[in-house]
Motif scaffolding. Structure first.
Motif, PDB file in Angstrom:
ATOM      1  N   GLU A  22       0.928  -1.377   0.097  1.00  0.00           N
ATOM      2  CA  GLU A  22      -0.006   0.084   0.026  1.00  0.00           C
ATOM      3  C   GLU A  22       0.956   1.299   0.021  1.00  0.00           C
ATOM      4  OE1 GLU A  22      -3.019  -0.002   3.131  1.00  0.00           O
ATOM      5  OE2 GLU A  22      -4.129  -1.608   1.964  1.00  0.00           O
ATOM      6  N   ARG A  23       2.008   1.215  -0.742  1.00  0.00           N
ATOM      7  CA  ARG A  23       2.743   2.320  -0.851  1.00  0.00           C
ATOM      8  C   ARG A  23       2.931   2.586  -2.479  1.00  0.00           C
ATOM      9  NH1 ARG A  23       8.251   0.001   2.083  1.00  0.00           N
ATOM     10  NH2 ARG A  23       7.156  -0.184   4.067  1.00  0.00           N
ATOM     11  N   LEU A  24       2.826   4.014  -2.672  1.00  0.00           N
ATOM     12  CA  LEU A  24       2.772   4.659  -3.768  1.00  0.00           C
ATOM     13  C   LEU A  24       3.677   4.268  -4.680  1.00  0.00           C
ATOM     14  CD1 LEU A  24       0.970   7.013  -5.427  1.00  0.00           C
ATOM     15  CD2 LEU A  24       2.762   8.484  -5.140  1.00  0.00           C
ATOM     16  N   SER A  25       3.434   3.577  -5.999  1.00  0.00           N
ATOM     17  CA  SER A  25       4.273   3.200  -7.011  1.00  0.00           C
ATOM     18  C   SER A  25       5.131   4.401  -7.228  1.00  0.00           C
ATOM     19  CB  SER A  25       3.684   2.406  -8.200  1.00  0.00           C
ATOM     20  OG  SER A  25       2.835   1.584  -7.726  1.00  0.00           O
ATOM     21  N   VAL A  26       6.503   3.946  -7.609  1.00  0.00           N
ATOM     22  CA  VAL A  26       7.450   5.046  -8.197  1.00  0.00           C
ATOM     23  C   VAL A  26       7.140   5.466  -9.388  1.00  0.00           C
ATOM     24  CG1 VAL A  26       9.375   4.070  -6.888  1.00  0.00           C
ATOM     25  CG2 VAL A  26       8.834   3.363  -9.361  1.00  0.00           C
ATOM     26  N   GLU A  47       1.033  -2.933  -9.315  1.00  0.00           N
ATOM     27  CA  GLU A  47       2.359  -3.495  -9.404  1.00  0.00           C
ATOM     28  C   GLU A  47       2.295  -4.923  -9.343  1.00  0.00           C
ATOM     29  OE1 GLU A  47       5.762  -2.186  -7.108  1.00  0.00           O
ATOM     30  OE2 GLU A  47       4.872  -0.259  -7.187  1.00  0.00           O
ATOM     31  N   ASP A  48       2.896  -5.946 -10.416  1.00  0.00           N
ATOM     32  CA  ASP A  48       3.095  -7.245 -10.188  1.00  0.00           C
ATOM     33  C   ASP A  48       1.771  -7.875 -10.326  1.00  0.00           C
ATOM     34  OD1 ASP A  48       5.552  -6.249  -9.131  1.00  0.00           O
ATOM     35  OD2 ASP A  48       5.334  -6.930  -7.307  1.00  0.00           O
ATOM     36  N   ILE A  49       1.046  -7.420 -11.516  1.00  0.00           N
ATOM     37  CA  ILE A  49      -0.520  -7.773 -11.689  1.00  0.00           C
ATOM     38  C   ILE A  49      -0.202  -8.837 -12.741  1.00  0.00           C
ATOM     39  CG2 ILE A  49      -2.722  -7.335 -12.466  1.00  0.00           C
ATOM     40  CD1 ILE A  49      -1.734  -6.070  -9.675  1.00  0.00           C
TER      41      ILE A  49
END
Length: 206
Positions: A22-26, A47-49
């Motif tokens: 639950e951190r904002l993707s870079v 991410e990583d879907i």
């Protein structure tokens, strides 16, 4: 990382990306935009879907590095892990589709008024989970499907269903995880997806 067209449009539901922590993707673009409102509107996993892979195409894993996960052998060449706001946005599109489907069944009509669209967007944004970032980074926060549906009902966007909707977001996540694990156990030659998912959902809800 500025948000541009079409995501900067006021009435568009603009989706940013988060990772599993639950951190904002870079790579997730942020505001401010040149307007009096904030963007993005909400966040969703991006991410990583697991996604489809065109035959003969190789996809690189910039967010995994050397620790990229491995798909089952029977899925390699057909599916891969991808990251991007293009992965986060379909999640929210799916939530909206479910809300529209529930509305159609509850009202026995396919209404697509501006008022309904505004209520759905409002329900998704008003129930999003704040993760402590600025409005130009997270918008309202992470989407919460079950709470968005409840908000739509309470706002008059659709009548209360005869059968109470009692799923929590945690239960929905568990169902999706179970569906995903069952999906991964299928071979490409036996992927009767519609029937498989219908049977699985019936089993989970039964």
């Amino acid at each position: 990382n500025a948000i541009g067209t079409p995501g900067a449009a006021e009435h568009v539901l603009t989706v940013g990306s988060i990772n599993l922590q639950e951190r904002l993707s870079v790579f997730s673009s942020t505001g401010p935009v040149q307007a009096s409102y904030h963007k993005p509107d909400v966040l969703a996993p991006g991410e990583d879907i697991i996604s489809t892979l065109a035959p003969g195409f190789q996809y690189f894993y910039p967010h995994f590095g050397a620790s990229k996960p491995n798909l089952p052998p029977e899925l390699q060449g057909f599916y891969t892990f991808k990251s991007g706001t293009s992965m986060a946005t379909p999640t929210v599109a799916g939530i909206i589709a479910l809300m529209l489907n529930a509305h159609d069944k509850a009202t026995n009509q396919k209404q697509r008024s501006k008022e309904l669209v505004a209520k759905i967007k409002g329900a998704i944004m008003d129930t999003a989970k704040d993760i402590g970032l600025s409005s130009d980074e997270e918008g309202r926060g992470i989407v919460q499907p079950a709470k968005a549906m409840a908000k739509l009902i309470s706002s008059g966007g659709m009548p209360t269903p005869q059968k109470e909707i009692s799923f929590t977001d945690e239960q929905l996540a568990q169902m999706l995880t179970k569906m995903n694990s069952n999906f991964l156990n299928l071979s490409p030659g036996a992927m009767q997806l519609d029937g498989q998912l219908r049977a699985l959902i019936a089993q989970l809800l039964g």
